[in-house]
Structures are given as C-alpha cells and as structure tokens.
Write a protein that holds these residues in place. Sequence first.
Motif, short mmCIF file in Angstrom:
data_model
loop_
_atom_site.label_atom_id
_atom_site.label_comp_id
_atom_site.label_asym_id
_atom_site.label_seq_id
_atom_site.Cartn_x
_atom_site.Cartn_y
_atom_site.Cartn_z
N ALA A 1 33.58 35.30 42.91
CA ALA A 1 34.15 36.40 43.69
C ALA A 1 35.67 36.35 43.72
O ALA A 1 36.33 37.39 43.80
N SER A 2 36.24 35.16 43.59
CA SER A 2 37.71 35.02 43.68
C SER A 2 38.43 35.72 42.53
O SER A 2 39.62 35.98 42.63
N TYR A 3 37.75 36.05 41.47
CA TYR A 3 38.38 36.70 40.32
C TYR A 3 38.38 38.23 40.43
O TYR A 3 38.95 38.90 39.58
N PHE A 4 37.78 38.76 41.49
CA PHE A 4 37.71 40.20 41.69
C PHE A 4 38.77 40.67 42.68
O PHE A 4 39.21 39.91 43.54
N GLY A 5 39.13 41.94 42.56
CA GLY A 5 40.10 42.55 43.47
C GLY A 5 39.48 42.83 44.84
O GLY A 5 38.36 42.40 45.14
N ASP A 6 40.21 43.57 45.68
CA ASP A 6 39.74 43.89 47.04
C ASP A 6 38.45 44.69 47.00
O ASP A 6 37.65 44.62 47.93
N SER A 7 38.27 45.46 45.95
CA SER A 7 37.00 46.14 45.73
C SER A 7 36.78 46.19 44.22
O SER A 7 37.74 46.10 43.45
N VAL A 8 35.53 46.32 43.83
CA VAL A 8 35.22 46.38 42.40
C VAL A 8 34.20 47.48 42.17
O VAL A 8 33.23 47.61 42.91
N ASP A 9 34.48 48.28 41.16
CA ASP A 9 33.54 49.30 40.72
C ASP A 9 32.60 48.58 39.75
O ASP A 9 32.96 48.28 38.63
N LEU A 10 31.38 48.30 40.23
CA LEU A 10 30.44 47.45 39.51
C LEU A 10 29.30 48.27 38.92
O LEU A 10 28.60 48.98 39.64
N SER A 11 29.15 48.18 37.60
CA SER A 11 28.03 48.83 36.90
C SER A 11 27.34 47.77 36.07
O SER A 11 27.93 47.21 35.14
N VAL A 12 26.09 47.49 36.42
CA VAL A 12 25.27 46.56 35.65
C VAL A 12 23.92 47.22 35.42
O VAL A 12 23.67 48.33 35.90
N ASP A 13 23.05 46.57 34.70
CA ASP A 13 21.75 47.12 34.34
C ASP A 13 21.03 47.74 35.56
O ASP A 13 20.71 47.02 36.50
N TYR A 14 20.84 49.04 35.54
CA TYR A 14 20.16 49.79 36.60
C TYR A 14 20.86 49.75 37.97
O TYR A 14 20.22 49.90 39.00
N PHE A 15 22.18 49.54 37.98
CA PHE A 15 22.89 49.44 39.26
C PHE A 15 24.34 49.91 39.08
O PHE A 15 25.00 49.53 38.11
N HIS A 16 24.83 50.72 40.04
CA HIS A 16 26.24 51.11 40.06
C HIS A 16 26.67 51.30 41.51
O HIS A 16 26.02 52.03 42.27
N LYS A 17 27.77 50.64 41.89
CA LYS A 17 28.27 50.76 43.25
C LYS A 17 29.68 50.19 43.32
O LYS A 17 30.03 49.28 42.57
N VAL A 18 30.49 50.73 44.24
CA VAL A 18 31.79 50.13 44.54
C VAL A 18 31.54 49.11 45.66
O VAL A 18 31.04 49.47 46.73
N ILE A 19 31.85 47.85 45.37
CA ILE A 19 31.57 46.74 46.30
C ILE A 19 32.89 46.25 46.88
O ILE A 19 33.84 45.98 46.14
N GLN A 20 32.95 46.12 48.18
CA GLN A 20 34.11 45.54 48.84
C GLN A 20 34.08 44.02 48.67
O GLN A 20 33.00 43.41 48.62
N HIS A 21 35.24 43.42 48.58
CA HIS A 21 35.34 41.99 48.29
C HIS A 21 34.56 41.14 49.30
O HIS A 21 33.93 40.15 48.91
N ASP A 22 34.57 41.51 50.57
CA ASP A 22 33.87 40.70 51.58
C ASP A 22 32.35 40.73 51.41
O ASP A 22 31.65 39.87 51.95
N SER A 23 31.80 41.66 50.66
CA SER A 23 30.36 41.72 50.40
C SER A 23 29.98 41.09 49.06
O SER A 23 28.80 40.91 48.76
N LEU A 24 30.98 40.77 48.28
CA LEU A 24 30.74 40.34 46.91
C LEU A 24 30.04 38.98 46.80
O LEU A 24 29.10 38.83 46.01
N THR A 25 30.44 38.00 47.58
CA THR A 25 29.84 36.67 47.49
C THR A 25 28.34 36.72 47.78
O THR A 25 27.54 36.14 47.03
N ALA A 26 27.95 37.43 48.83
CA ALA A 26 26.52 37.54 49.15
C ALA A 26 25.76 38.24 48.03
O ALA A 26 24.64 37.83 47.68
N MET A 27 26.34 39.28 47.46
CA MET A 27 25.69 39.99 46.37
C MET A 27 25.52 39.08 45.15
O MET A 27 24.48 39.09 44.50
N LEU A 28 26.54 38.29 44.84
CA LEU A 28 26.47 37.37 43.70
C LEU A 28 25.41 36.30 43.93
O LEU A 28 24.66 35.94 43.01
N GLU A 29 25.32 35.78 45.15
CA GLU A 29 24.27 34.80 45.46
C GLU A 29 22.89 35.44 45.29
O GLU A 29 21.97 34.82 44.76
#
Length: 186
Positions: A83-111
Amino acid sequence: MKAFLSFSCLILLVTACNTPEKKAESMSADSSKSMMESSSEEVKYPYTLDKPYKNWQPGDKKNTQVVLNMLKAWETKNAAECASYFGDSVDLSVDYFHKVIQHDSLTAMLEHSWEDYATVNLKMDDWESVISEDKKDEWVTVWYKQTWTDKKGKTDSMAVVNDAKIVNGKIVVFDEKVRHFPAPKK
C-alpha cells in the motif's frame, strides 16, 4: 613513357580501390538520411485518437522500481508495504473489478486479495517505463506470469499485463489485464 604509363596505371588502381569505400560511405549516409526522412513523414492511420499521440519516450527507471517493489510486496503478503507505493487514492482496475480506492482502505483490500491463495509466484517477462513528450504522463508497464496455489491445493496460472500511472513517485492508476490459460484437456 613506360614510367608514365605505369604511374598512370598505379593511380587508376589506387583510385579504383578507394572508390568503393567512399561510395559505400555515401550509400550508407544516403540510406540513413532516407530512413530519418521516412520516419518523420506524416503517416495516415486507419484510426484516430480522442487526444493527440503523446510521443512516448523512455521514462525514469525509478518508476519501474516502484511498481516492481509494490508487486513483490503483494507477492510476499506484505499488504502494508504494498500500500505504501500507492498515492492518496488509486484508480484500480483488475480482473472483474474497477473502483477508485482511498489509501486508508487499501491495506485491508490488499489483505482480502490473499484470502483464497496459499501461495503466489510472479515471474517477470519484461517491463518498460515511459514518459510523454510533454512530461505530463508517466507510466510503467510490466508483463509477467502469475502462478498460484489456492487453499484447496489447486494450482493455476495466467498471463498478466499491468499499466501503472506514476505521479510524484506514487501509483495513482493501476490497470491490470489478464489472459487466463485454458484448462488442460482431459
């Protein structure tokens, strides 16, 4: 007279021997000039772009390092570092998923992304960092094969291409494209 004739023949011989090199140099220079002229000619493509072509140039290798470090952190289940390599928010598009994720939610999503995996291995094929001619857009593209074993013991793999937009040394857009390999024939 014989001396004059011999001397003239020698001059002709020397001139003849030197001419091909000069001619080859001249031909080489002409072909280089021709290649440069043809590459700068206007080309009419069968499609148009909404925005003008950005004339991409090789980018900063440090941007590539950011993306590779992020992927290695994810591969080794280090969500906080990832998560430390991402900005304050990230426009994330992966297989069958697209969303703008705020940095404070990123670690939980990655786990959460590791929930079904026992192991994951990334084998890099290539990477490239580019920057637009106007220096406004910087992207890193990586190509790799991802192999995993799920918690039930099933192993699978897919080919992956990631495009990451970098702003101030952080990933702000992460766009993943995958090709699932066909199931083996039984």
